[in-house]
Design a protein around this motif. Structure first.
Motif, PDB file in Angstrom:
ATOM      1  N   GLY A   1      21.620   0.821  -3.066  1.00 21.00           N
ATOM      2  CA  GLY A   1      22.895   0.300  -2.620  1.00 21.00           C
ATOM      3  C   GLY A   1      23.484  -0.721  -3.591  1.00 21.00           C
ATOM      4  N   PHE A   2      24.782  -0.975  -3.444  1.00 18.77           N
ATOM      5  CA  PHE A   2      25.490  -2.030  -4.180  1.00 18.77           C
ATOM      6  C   PHE A   2      25.494  -1.795  -5.688  1.00 18.77           C
ATOM      7  CE2 PHE A   2      24.037  -3.627  -0.148  1.00 18.77           C
ATOM      8  CZ  PHE A   2      25.241  -4.027   0.412  1.00 18.77           C
ATOM      9  N   GLY A   3      25.775  -0.536  -6.060  1.00 19.86           N
ATOM     10  CA  GLY A   3      26.132  -0.249  -7.427  1.00 19.86           C
ATOM     11  C   GLY A   3      25.061   0.270  -8.345  1.00 19.86           C
ATOM     12  N   ARG A   4      23.809   0.273  -7.930  1.00 17.94           N
ATOM     13  CA  ARG A   4      22.740   0.683  -8.837  1.00 17.94           C
ATOM     14  C   ARG A   4      22.958   2.112  -9.353  1.00 17.94           C
ATOM     15  NH1 ARG A   4      19.910  -1.838 -12.186  1.00 17.94           N
ATOM     16  NH2 ARG A   4      19.999  -3.546 -10.682  1.00 17.94           N
ATOM     17  N   LEU A   5      23.577   2.965  -8.517  1.00 12.43           N
ATOM     18  CA  LEU A   5      23.893   4.332  -8.937  1.00 12.43           C
ATOM     19  C   LEU A   5      25.396   4.520  -9.119  1.00 12.43           C
ATOM     20  CD1 LEU A   5      21.430   6.444  -6.758  1.00 12.43           C
ATOM     21  CD2 LEU A   5      21.041   5.329  -8.955  1.00 12.43           C
ATOM     22  N   GLY A   6      26.134   3.406  -9.207  1.00 14.66           N
ATOM     23  CA  GLY A   6      27.570   3.484  -9.455  1.00 14.66           C
ATOM     24  C   GLY A   6      28.420   3.611  -8.221  1.00 14.66           C
ATOM     25  N   ALA A   7      27.848   3.352  -7.039  1.00 18.87           N
ATOM     26  CA  ALA A   7      28.594   3.433  -5.783  1.00 18.87           C
ATOM     27  C   ALA A   7      28.144   2.313  -4.854  1.00 18.87           C
ATOM     28  CB  ALA A   7      28.375   4.789  -5.114  1.00 18.87           C
ATOM     29  N   PHE A   8      29.018   1.957  -3.922  1.00 14.65           N
ATOM     30  CA  PHE A   8      28.677   0.904  -2.959  1.00 14.65           C
ATOM     31  C   PHE A   8      27.420   1.307  -2.194  1.00 14.65           C
ATOM     32  CE2 PHE A   8      29.010  -2.190   0.314  1.00 14.65           C
ATOM     33  CZ  PHE A   8      29.908  -3.162  -0.103  1.00 14.65           C
ATOM     34  N   PHE A   9      27.446   2.488  -1.595  1.00 13.42           N
ATOM     35  CA  PHE A   9      26.268   3.131  -1.038  1.00 13.42           C
ATOM     36  C   PHE A   9      26.135   4.501  -1.687  1.00 13.42           C
ATOM     37  CE2 PHE A   9      27.375   0.302   2.612  1.00 13.42           C
ATOM     38  CZ  PHE A   9      26.221  -0.454   2.619  1.00 13.42           C
ATOM     39  N   ALA A  10      24.900   4.896  -1.990  1.00 15.15           N
ATOM     40  CA  ALA A  10      24.680   6.147  -2.716  1.00 15.15           C
ATOM     41  C   ALA A  10      24.573   7.358  -1.799  1.00 15.15           C
ATOM     42  CB  ALA A  10      23.410   6.034  -3.563  1.00 15.15           C
ATOM     43  N   SER A  11      24.268   7.153  -0.526  1.00 13.21           N
ATOM     44  CA  SER A  11      23.936   8.272   0.369  1.00 13.21           C
ATOM     45  C   SER A  11      24.979   9.379   0.324  1.00 13.21           C
ATOM     46  CB  SER A  11      23.775   7.765   1.806  1.00 13.21           C
ATOM     47  OG  SER A  11      22.660   6.931   1.922  1.00 13.21           O
ATOM     48  N   GLU A  12      26.224   9.031   0.587  1.00 11.85           N
ATOM     49  CA  GLU A  12      27.259  10.059   0.634  1.00 11.85           C
ATOM     50  C   GLU A  12      27.875  10.310  -0.736  1.00 11.85           C
ATOM     51  OE1 GLU A  12      31.051  11.264   3.412  1.00 11.85           O
ATOM     52  OE2 GLU A  12      30.785   9.136   2.939  1.00 11.85           O
ATOM     53  N   LYS A  13      28.237   9.251  -1.461  1.00 16.64           N
ATOM     54  CA  LYS A  13      28.991   9.434  -2.704  1.00 16.64           C
ATOM     55  C   LYS A  13      28.156  10.057  -3.815  1.00 16.64           C
ATOM     56  CE  LYS A  13      32.534   5.990  -1.845  1.00 16.64           C
ATOM     57  NZ  LYS A  13      33.236   4.766  -2.324  1.00 16.64           N
ATOM     58  N   VAL A  14      26.852   9.835  -3.799  1.00 15.53           N
ATOM     59  CA  VAL A  14      25.996  10.391  -4.853  1.00 15.53           C
ATOM     60  C   VAL A  14      25.229  11.612  -4.353  1.00 15.53           C
ATOM     61  CG1 VAL A  14      24.115   9.913  -6.468  1.00 15.53           C
ATOM     62  CG2 VAL A  14      25.771   8.109  -5.923  1.00 15.53           C
ATOM     63  N   PHE A  15      24.747  11.563  -3.111  1.00 18.39           N
ATOM     64  CA  PHE A  15      23.867  12.628  -2.620  1.00 18.39           C
ATOM     65  C   PHE A  15      24.492  13.482  -1.514  1.00 18.39           C
ATOM     66  CE2 PHE A  15      21.101   9.359  -4.418  1.00 18.39           C
ATOM     67  CZ  PHE A  15      20.367  10.121  -5.304  1.00 18.39           C
ATOM     68  N   GLY A  16      25.687  13.139  -1.075  1.00 15.63           N
ATOM     69  CA  GLY A  16      26.407  13.989  -0.134  1.00 15.63           C
ATOM     70  C   GLY A  16      25.876  13.994   1.277  1.00 15.63           C
ATOM     71  N   VAL A  17      25.212  12.911   1.711  1.00 14.72           N
ATOM     72  CA  VAL A  17      24.691  12.860   3.081  1.00 14.72           C
ATOM     73  C   VAL A  17      25.261  11.649   3.822  1.00 14.72           C
ATOM     74  CG1 VAL A  17      22.562  14.048   2.465  1.00 14.72           C
ATOM     75  CG2 VAL A  17      22.609  11.560   2.437  1.00 14.72           C
ATOM     76  N   VAL A  18      25.497  11.845   5.100  1.00 11.55           N
ATOM     77  CA  VAL A  18      25.892  10.749   5.983  1.00 11.55           C
ATOM     78  C   VAL A  18      24.739  10.538   6.961  1.00 11.55           C
ATOM     79  CG1 VAL A  18      27.532   9.913   7.699  1.00 11.55           C
ATOM     80  CG2 VAL A  18      28.333  11.292   5.764  1.00 11.55           C
TER      81      VAL A  18
END
Length: 460
Positions: free
Chosen positions: A263-280
């Protein structure tokens, strides 16, 4: 009267005699820990003024770097204004504003925020909520939790119980009756000749078989880090998380995404779940980067759907009796708000997305060393894993397996770079403000150090 200033020898002696560190060895009475005396940007300085790139990034947490005056000012201002208020009987501006901000940035309907003291207590609270939720649904037997080998979720009792790093449990008791582990998801260990896609299929089948074997009426939740950080920066196969979520939905199993690291930018997004991996997911846990490590804070975000299922007028006296004296601590919430403000103003998430390809390219280039078995990473997370080449003697293989991480870390520290050694691996997650030039400095040091370690261990 002038106050006596302790020497480095004084500090080391007091530390060895009196300070129990996390993961403290019982033979550490003469330890030689780095005495960190100062910090600025991406750098730590020891008591002698030597500068080190902070490769671990404050143990995955130092997003905005060190020495931020406006962070100090925001913390001091809140201390003077109101250092504490009871979370049982009051709220305050920082907590309410931060909760609203996290809800606005979360995926889907994860709009309910419970503040904790860190990642471990966030995970513990999430698991307790899962049990509470099923009790109110009239499903008292639906309590089993599925986790993964090599996963790490914390040090409190339940969080440690769902952590799958074997060495961390050698002499400590954990809950075992309701905790179950599926295998290591790391594609690096897949059988020779098996494709990554087939490996992913096998891991998904393993999860569903575990649920069916235990009984879907017994399984409450599946907990997973998007990337298994402390387990060695293990990046699951593409599509893995979406397929895990589909399995969980089929069997009424909650999906907990542990974003304490991602979380908080480590993968370039606020949260990685949805924006990086497509899961909610149903629940997200977070900590670390929420304040960039300036003060301790954690949180869990819970979906509206779960709350809707257990809310009713006749239940107004039923309490989720879980919490901490320092839940929603005013100073910590103020620090988190300022940290998020800085990250947004300086477009740090976009910066990570821009520089991550170079970071990962330099990481991949390390494969050319014979002593490197694997490198892997995503965003600004990386791991170098040592392995003796095929055909090496058993003695050499064992030596690399046991000593590689510590040897590489020591060689890098000599040159001004700190890594985090994990037996035969070194992991790193530098502050998100790192520049392209600093990335090159970091990997130049690792490159030279790998050459020396390989030569010394006879794997040049």
């Amino acid at each position: 009267m002038r106050r006596n200033v302790p020497t480095s020898d004084d500090l080391r002696d007091w530390d060895n005699r009196n300070h129990i560190h996390p993961w403290h060895s019982m033979g550490m009475e003469d330890a030689d820990h780095l005495i960190a005396a100062d910090a600025d940007g991406i750098y730590l300085f020891d008591a002698d003024g030597k500068r080190f790139i902070d490769g671990p990034g404050g143990m995955w947490s130092s997003q905005i770097g060190y020495g931020r005056r406006e962070m100090a000012d925001a913390i001091a201002e809140q201390v003077l204004k109101m250092p504490f208020s009871s979370p049982w009987t009051s709220t305050h501006e920082s907590a309410a504003t931060l909760a609203a901000k996290l809800a606005s940035e979360s995926p889907g309907d994860l709009n309910n925020v419970f503040f904790t003291t860190g990642g471990s207590t966030a995970v513990d609270s999430a698991l307790r909520f899962v049990h509470f939720y099923n009790n109110l649904r009239g499903l008292p037997d639906k309590k089993h939790i599925i986790a993964r080998q090599k996963g790490y979720h914390g040090s409190t009792y339940l969080a440690a119980s769902v952590s799958g790093k074997e060495r961390d449990k050698s002499y400590l008791d954990t809950e075992q009756d309701i905790i179950h582990f599926i295998g290591n998801v790391n594609p690096y260990i897949r059988p020779e000749g098996m494709s990554v896609a087939a490996w992913c299929d096998a891991k998904i089948t393993e999860l569903e078989d575990m649920i069916l074997g235990l009984g879907s009426d017994k399984v409450a939740a599946f907990i997973a880090e998007p990337i298994l950080a402390s387990g060695g920066v293990i990046v699951p196969p593409e599509g893995y998380h979406k397929r895990c979520l589909e399995v969980c939905r089929r069997h009424d199993v909650l999906y907990i995404s542990d974003e304490v690291v991602t979380g908080f930018g480590r993968l370039g997004a606020f949260f990685a779940s949805e924006k990086v991996f497509g899961v909610v997911p149903d629940i997200i846990t977070c900590a670390k980067g929420i304040t960039s490590g300036y003060v301790p804070l954690g949180a869990l975000l819970i979906s509206d759907r779960l709350f809707a299922e257990i809310r009713a007028e006749e239940r107004d006296s039923i309490l989720f009796s879980n919490g901490f004296t320092y839940s929603a601590h005013p100073v910590c919430c103020a620090a988190a708000l300022k940290n998020i403000e800085i990250m947004e103003r300086e477009e740090i998430f976009a910066h990570v997305r821009e520089i991550a390809p170079h970071f990962l390219s330099r990481l991949q280039d390390l494969r050319r060393h014979n002593i490197v078995g694997d490198v892997r990473g995503m965003g600004l997370l990386g791991c170098v894993e040592g392995a003796a080449p095929a055909g090496s003697s058993p003695e050499k293989q064992l030596a690399v397996d046991k000593e590689f991480g510590y040897r590489l870390d020591a060689k890098c520290e000599e040159r001004g770079l700190l890594l985090r050694p994990l037996i035969n691996m070194c992991v790193f997650s530098p502050p998100l403000i790192i520049t392209l030039d600093e990335i090159d400095q970091m990997f130049d040091i690792i490159d030279v150090a790998l050459g020396e370690v390989g030569s010394e261990m006879g794997v040049a």
